[in-house]
Design a protein around this motif. Structure first.
Motif, mmCIF file in Angstrom:
data_model
loop_
_atom_site.group_PDB
_atom_site.id
_atom_site.type_symbol
_atom_site.label_atom_id
_atom_site.label_comp_id
_atom_site.label_asym_id
_atom_site.label_seq_id
_atom_site.Cartn_x
_atom_site.Cartn_y
_atom_site.Cartn_z
ATOM 1 N N SER B 265 43.494 37.590 34.414
ATOM 2 C CA SER B 265 43.069 38.518 33.370
ATOM 3 C C SER B 265 42.593 37.832 32.102
ATOM 4 C CB SER B 265 44.179 39.518 33.043
ATOM 5 O OG SER B 265 45.418 39.037 33.371
ATOM 6 N N LEU B 266 41.850 38.613 31.329
ATOM 7 C CA LEU B 266 41.352 38.182 30.033
ATOM 8 C C LEU B 266 41.624 39.317 29.061
ATOM 9 C CD1 LEU B 266 38.529 39.959 29.680
ATOM 10 C CD2 LEU B 266 37.696 38.295 31.307
ATOM 11 N N PRO B 267 41.548 39.056 27.754
ATOM 12 C CA PRO B 267 41.841 40.135 26.810
ATOM 13 C C PRO B 267 40.674 41.123 26.679
ATOM 14 C CG PRO B 267 41.568 38.033 25.644
ATOM 15 C CD PRO B 267 41.390 37.746 27.090
ATOM 16 N N GLY B 279 32.133 39.590 24.883
ATOM 17 C CA GLY B 279 31.965 38.167 24.627
ATOM 18 C C GLY B 279 32.735 37.743 23.390
ATOM 19 N N ARG B 280 32.382 38.339 22.276
ATOM 20 C CA ARG B 280 32.958 37.914 20.992
ATOM 21 C C ARG B 280 34.463 38.151 20.943
ATOM 22 N NH1 ARG B 280 30.536 41.609 17.600
ATOM 23 N NH2 ARG B 280 28.660 40.321 17.702
ATOM 24 N N ASP B 281 34.900 39.363 21.243
ATOM 25 C CA ASP B 281 36.320 39.707 21.095
ATOM 26 C C ASP B 281 37.200 38.931 22.066
ATOM 27 O OD1 ASP B 281 34.525 42.020 20.360
ATOM 28 O OD2 ASP B 281 36.413 42.733 19.518
ATOM 29 N N SER B 282 36.734 38.809 23.312
ATOM 30 C CA SER B 282 37.560 38.098 24.292
ATOM 31 C C SER B 282 37.662 36.619 23.930
ATOM 32 C CB SER B 282 36.980 38.285 25.703
ATOM 33 O OG SER B 282 36.980 39.660 26.060
ATOM 34 N N ILE B 283 36.581 36.048 23.386
ATOM 35 C CA ILE B 283 36.620 34.632 23.002
ATOM 36 C C ILE B 283 37.521 34.426 21.785
ATOM 37 C CG2 ILE B 283 35.269 32.733 22.013
ATOM 38 C CD1 ILE B 283 32.932 33.617 23.815
ATOM 39 N N PHE B 284 37.333 35.222 20.741
ATOM 40 C CA PHE B 284 38.167 35.041 19.540
ATOM 41 C C PHE B 284 39.650 35.226 19.874
ATOM 42 C CE2 PHE B 284 34.502 35.837 16.473
ATOM 43 C CZ PHE B 284 34.588 34.578 15.895
ATOM 44 N N THR B 285 39.969 36.231 20.678
ATOM 45 C CA THR B 285 41.368 36.475 21.021
ATOM 46 C C THR B 285 41.921 35.324 21.861
ATOM 47 O OG1 THR B 285 40.877 38.835 21.011
ATOM 48 C CG2 THR B 285 42.969 38.164 21.972
ATOM 49 N N SER B 286 41.109 34.817 22.773
ATOM 50 C CA SER B 286 41.564 33.681 23.581
ATOM 51 C C SER B 286 41.815 32.454 22.714
ATOM 52 C CB SER B 286 40.518 33.346 24.649
ATOM 53 O OG SER B 286 40.382 34.407 25.564
ATOM 54 N N LEU B 287 40.962 32.244 21.701
ATOM 55 C CA LEU B 287 41.164 31.127 20.773
ATOM 56 C C LEU B 287 42.484 31.286 20.020
ATOM 57 C CD1 LEU B 287 37.575 30.696 19.257
ATOM 58 C CD2 LEU B 287 38.903 28.870 20.355
ATOM 59 N N GLN B 288 42.733 32.510 19.547
ATOM 60 C CA GLN B 288 43.974 32.744 18.799
ATOM 61 C C GLN B 288 45.204 32.494 19.665
ATOM 62 O OE1 GLN B 288 42.953 36.846 17.910
ATOM 63 N NE2 GLN B 288 42.787 36.410 15.717
ATOM 64 N N ALA B 289 45.086 32.849 20.948
ATOM 65 C CA ALA B 289 46.258 32.831 21.827
ATOM 66 C C ALA B 289 46.445 31.504 22.561
ATOM 67 C CB ALA B 289 46.155 33.970 22.842
ATOM 68 N N LEU B 290 45.528 30.551 22.380
ATOM 69 C CA LEU B 290 45.568 29.318 23.186
ATOM 70 C C LEU B 290 46.910 28.590 23.192
ATOM 71 C CD1 LEU B 290 42.177 27.392 23.037
ATOM 72 C CD2 LEU B 290 43.595 27.819 25.026
ATOM 73 N N PRO B 291 47.570 28.398 22.042
ATOM 74 C CA PRO B 291 48.839 27.677 22.097
ATOM 75 C C PRO B 291 49.937 28.465 22.808
ATOM 76 C CG PRO B 291 47.937 27.743 19.866
ATOM 77 C CD PRO B 291 47.149 28.720 20.677
ATOM 78 N N THR B 293 49.262 31.426 25.329
ATOM 79 C CA THR B 293 48.922 31.873 26.676
ATOM 80 C C THR B 293 47.535 31.360 27.046
ATOM 81 O OG1 THR B 293 47.993 33.927 25.802
ATOM 82 C CG2 THR B 293 50.284 33.996 26.470
ATOM 83 N N PRO B 294 47.424 30.066 27.370
ATOM 84 C CA PRO B 294 46.108 29.466 27.618
ATOM 85 C C PRO B 294 45.374 30.049 28.821
ATOM 86 C CG PRO B 294 47.883 27.925 28.183
ATOM 87 C CD PRO B 294 48.520 29.086 27.475
ATOM 88 N N GLU B 295 46.090 30.754 29.701
ATOM 89 C CA GLU B 295 45.435 31.325 30.883
ATOM 90 C C GLU B 295 44.373 32.346 30.499
ATOM 91 O OE1 GLU B 295 48.694 31.379 30.275
ATOM 92 O OE2 GLU B 295 49.457 29.835 31.634
ATOM 93 N N LEU B 296 44.576 33.039 29.388
ATOM 94 C CA LEU B 296 43.587 34.027 28.962
ATOM 95 C C LEU B 296 42.240 33.358 28.705
ATOM 96 C CD1 LEU B 296 45.592 36.262 26.446
ATOM 97 C CD2 LEU B 296 44.889 36.861 28.764
ATOM 98 N N ALA B 297 42.282 32.187 28.083
ATOM 99 C CA ALA B 297 41.040 31.479 27.777
ATOM 100 C C ALA B 297 40.331 31.068 29.056
ATOM 101 C CB ALA B 297 41.336 30.247 26.907
ATOM 102 N N ALA B 298 41.088 30.582 30.030
ATOM 103 C CA ALA B 298 40.470 30.137 31.287
ATOM 104 C C ALA B 298 39.723 31.282 31.955
ATOM 105 C CB ALA B 298 41.545 29.576 32.219
ATOM 106 N N VAL B 354 31.110 27.679 23.991
ATOM 107 C CA VAL B 354 31.276 26.220 24.039
ATOM 108 C C VAL B 354 32.476 25.805 23.183
ATOM 109 C CG1 VAL B 354 30.152 23.997 23.647
ATOM 110 C CG2 VAL B 354 28.789 25.973 24.384
ATOM 111 N N VAL B 355 32.631 26.466 22.036
ATOM 112 C CA VAL B 355 33.766 26.167 21.157
ATOM 113 C C VAL B 355 35.081 26.419 21.921
ATOM 114 C CG1 VAL B 355 34.988 26.925 19.067
ATOM 115 C CG2 VAL B 355 32.490 26.641 19.025
ATOM 116 N N LEU B 356 35.163 27.557 22.611
ATOM 117 C CA LEU B 356 36.390 27.881 23.345
ATOM 118 C C LEU B 356 36.636 26.891 24.489
ATOM 119 C CD1 LEU B 356 38.820 29.731 23.933
ATOM 120 C CD2 LEU B 356 37.317 31.158 25.322
#
Lengths: 121, 709
Positions: B265-267, B279-291, B293-298, B354-356
């Motif tokens: 899953s993704l946010p 695109g934007r919301d899922s990426i920003f949320t994944s960035l916030q959550a990386l430390p 729940t890194p699986e969201l970013a993947a 690319v940033v994510l």
């Protein structure tokens, strides 16, 4: 099957490689309905390498559609994702492979070669 | 959501009902059972002996489960409390509802219970815009199940309703003839399953039990392991612990699994209008959550990557290499009356992709994904140069090509009046907003790192670094507003500065595009009186022509915006300023029971004393949910560098201790400890709000201890 769909599969096979397929790996099977008959095409993707063959084998992603729909996809008039939602394409298995393959389908024929504002050079 | 409504959700399935659990038909409000952007139930009303029930209370057990305590009779003065009714509803692939009737009396009772059900199968866009349907409806009883259907050509959706006990099923609902002995109870389980029929087959999208058609999943266990896998927070400020738990649970609720994701899953962006991949919301949320729940970013990277644009398509605003903006599954998308299959009209998601990817590698060491997405990342980087520079001036700008149903504003501040000059003038298109240049710069710098480290392409890395350096030099010249000492909000269609002072300058710090010599002035603006309200940084500075403290993007405070601003301030070494912003936003979270809204009013803190919620219908919203997580990261100063985790805390005044335990990464698991220098033992009574003290964050965290466990 009309020439357009067949030509598309042939070209895919002759080409043998397309970087747009990224790292996708797996097999797809298209069951194409045409006048009560079903023609089957198998496509194997391996990190850009493509092989197309005729005949039915189990595949990671299996797609069922009418010939007219497939013709529309390969000439750019049918968007596969919308067609899937509309129910004119049935698909089971690994959708990721189908999405990778979609990258190879052309734009709508009525699109200008260079859209307004897209590439200023 | 209004206070009179109750919502439960799981992924893109959600139910919005009144406080009795009933759903009344509404063409324009998002009430009902929704899945895949379609309303599968528009009516769901429970009656006993022909009368509706009264609500005693509701108990939100979990994000996916609510219990309604009801009594018969709707009188306000007297209710007959001899019969009570408990409805327990759990959302899954559809929902399951357990209805229990309790007879508290001395006599047996005989009664008729009925559920009336209907489905309008409205596309969420139709609910938003009140549009009429074009297909045909069906309703029928099959094998003691009520089947509600909708068909337009091959587009076919069904709602199937069944009960665990003998029921009299007709085309409009289910009826039960019930006898309950004294001091006894009676229970039935009702199941509502949402199905998509395609190519004559039912698409199998059952999330928790492959192949099993039952609606009720084992979600409790799933939530437990989700929270259990995240780092543990311990601190001396209880509200922060509550906010942290709330964020983790809401993130779990917002997880969404596209059909292609194989259950990962993704946010999704937010309830109720945006329960899909953005695109934007899922990426920003994944960035916030990386430390955490890194699986969201993947999953975000994989799912956005596989849908990357491959052709020029004006209807979808698609270009080769462009990362999608929004994906929808409803009828209007299916018939191409809306372009969301997916729609590509955003200028920020592509560089942010690319940033994510780079930030993900730093937090996980997962180079396999970076290799798997090499083609997509290169194509994204090419898009910046080949397709995003609409004015030919070397800057990313946007202008929609789909003028009927495309988006006019393709940056995060997407309302019509968000981009303006000091005097309120709104520019034409294309527009090159400043933060887009920052994202492009960061994408090139990070892309260069990935090229060198993983793709082993030093020529590409050199080229990207040269381009980034050139962009930075030009940007600091062309966007700098001399007499205000900040960066212009945008360049207009003629390349002239759109010169309002806005929060966007904070994102520039985050991206690293700001020259060191200019950073101090930017930081001063961000915590200065025109931008900083005391709770957070306003989207537009007080005093600008279009400033309005309750204007959507022209004066409100957005928690998500602030979390990235705080990260940017830390990046440039402004520890106190970052801590001050973290303190303000976390104080605000306390007023919202730990669930930060999308935005709140930009009134000065000394005026209102509490944050005034912006009247929006979107909560929980993903990037607000991720905000406390990113603020924890900035307060602790967590930075993953070369497989190690640096911890360099700077706590706001009022927090004496934060411990974040079991932070996962290439380093294994690490605990981060932070201490403020205040004496927490002497505090008595109510703790003063942490943002209250002037010049907060004077109490800087000591260098922490770090150890591997």
């Amino acid at each position: 099957m009309t020439e357009s769909s067949r030509a598309f599969f042939d070209r895919l096979n002759d080409q043998g490689f397309d970087p747009r397929l990224g790292r996708a790996r797996g097999t797809l099977r298209f069951d194409v309905r045409d006048n009560g008959q079903v023609e089957q095409w198998c496509i194997s993707l391996d990190r850009g390498a493509v092989q197309v063959s005729r005949g039915g084998r189990h595949a990671d992603c299996e797609v069922r559609l009418d010939r007219s729909v497939l013709d529309g996809i390969v000439d750019g008039t049918v968007n596969p994702t919308a067609a899937l939602l509309r129910g004119v394409i049935g698909a089971t298995g690994n959708f990721d492979l189908l999405l990778h393959l979609q990258r190879l389908f052309p734009a709508r024929p009525d699109e200008p070669a260079t859209a307004a504002g897209a590439h200023h050079e | 959501m209004s206070d009179s409504q109750v919502s439960i959700l799981d992924g893109n399935t959600f139910v919005v009902s009144d406080r009795c659990g009933d759903i009344d038909p509404s063409p324009t409000d998002p009430t009902g059972l929704f899945a895949w952007d379609t309303r599968f139930l528009s009516q769901w009303v429970l009656t006993v002996d022909g009368s509706r029930l009264s609500s005693l209370s509701t108990d939100d057990l979990q994000y996916f489960q609510t219990r309604f305590f009801l009594v018969s009779g709707t009188g306000t003065v007297y209710v007959d409390a001899k019969l009570s009714v408990i409805r327990t509803r759990s959302v899954g692939d559809g929902f399951q509802e357990q209805i229990t009737l309790l007879n508290h009396g001395e006599e047996p009772v005989e009664l008729q219970m009925r559920i009336d059900a209907d489905a309008d199968f409205a596309d969420l866009f139709e609910v938003k815009d009140a549009l009429a349907k074009q297909g045909t409806y069906s309703r029928g009883v099959e094998d003691r199940r009520l089947v509600l259907g909708y068909k337009r050509e091959e587009f076919h959706r069904e709602t199937v309703i069944s009960a665990s006990r003998e029921a009299d099923v007709d085309e409009h609902g289910l009826a039960f003839a019930i006898r309950i002995e004294p001091k006894s109870e009676w229970t039935v389980d009702i199941e509502v399953v949402t199905t998509v029929v395609a190519g004559g087959e039912r698409l199998d999208h059952t999330k928790y039990r492959g192949g099993n058609r039952r609606a009720s999943p084992n979600m409790e266990k799933d939530l437990e392991s989700w929270v259990g896998d995240a780092p543990t927070l311990e601190c001396d400020w209880d509200p922060l612990e509550r906010t942290y738990t709330r964020s983790l649970v809401d993130l779990a609720a917002l997880r969404f699994s596209p059909l292609s994701a194989g259950g990962r899953s993704l946010p999704a962006a937010g309830l109720p209008w945006f329960m899909t991949m953005f695109g934007r919301d899922s990426i920003f949320t994944s960035l916030q959550a990386l430390p955490f729940t890194p699986e969201l970013a993947a999953t975000t990277l994989r799912e956005l990557g596989v849908r990357q644009g491959a052709r020029v398509d004006d209807f979808r605003d698609e270009d080769p290499g462009r990362i999608p903006h929004e994906l929808r599954y409803g009828e209007l998308t299916a018939f191409e009356e809306r372009p969301h299959s997916p729609y590509y009209g955003t200028a920020d998601a592509t560089p942010l992709f690319v940033v994510l990817l780079d930030e993900y590698e730093r937090w996980t060491g997962d180079r396999k994904l970076v290799r798997d997405l090499e083609y997509e990342a290169r194509a994204a980087l090419r898009w910046i140069d080949d397709y995003a520079d609409l004015m030919g001036n070397g800057y990313v700008s946007y202008k929609r090509r789909n003028e009927q149903t495309g988006l006019e504003n393709q940056c995060w501040k997407d309302s019509w009046d968000s981009i303006s000059g000091r005097d309120g003038t709104i520019p034409g298109f294309p527009r090159a907003t400043c933060e887009l240049q920052g994202y492009a710069y960061d994408a090139k710098v990070r892309g260069a790192r990935l090229a060198r480290l993983v793709w082993k392409d030093s020529a590409l890395a050199d080229a990207l670094e040269a381009q980034a350096a050139d962009l930075k030099r030009r940007f600091n010249r062309d966007f700098w507003v001399e007499d205000g000492e900040y960066f212009a909000l945008a360049l207009d269609q003629d390349g002239a500065q759109v010169d309002a002072l806005a929060s966007n300058i904070g994102h520039l710090l985050w991206s690293g595009i700001v020259e060191k010599s200019k950073a101090k002035a930017i930081a001063a603006h961000l915590v200065g009186p025109a931008l900083f309200s005391g709770w957070g940084v306003r989207t537009l500075a007080e005093g600008e022509g279009r400033f309005n403290p309750i204007g959507y993007h022209v004066g409100t405070v957005w928690p998500f915006d602030n979390s990235f601003i705080a990260w940017g301030l830390r990046r440039y070494g402004f520890r106190d300023e970052a801590a001050r912003i973290a303190a303000g936003i976390l104080d605000a979270a306390e007023f919202f029971d730990g669930r930060l809204p999308e935005a709140f009013g930009g009134y000065d803190r000394s005026v209102t004393r509490y944050p005034v919620q912006y009247p929006t219908a979107c909560s929980p919203q993903a990037w607000s949910t991720g905000t406390p997580l990113l603020l924890l990261r900035t307060m602790l100063g967590l930075e993953p560098i070369d497989g190690h985790l640096i911890v360099d805390p700077a706590l706001p005044h009022g927090i004496g201790r934060i411990e974040l335990l079991d932070i996962r990464g290439p380093w294994g698991r690490i605990d981060a400890f932070a201490r403020g220098r205040i004496d927490t033992g002497k505090r008595s009574g109510l703790r003063p709000q942490i943002g209250d003290s002037r010049g907060a964050a004077k109490e800087r965290g000591r260098r922490s201890r770090v150890h591997n466990t």
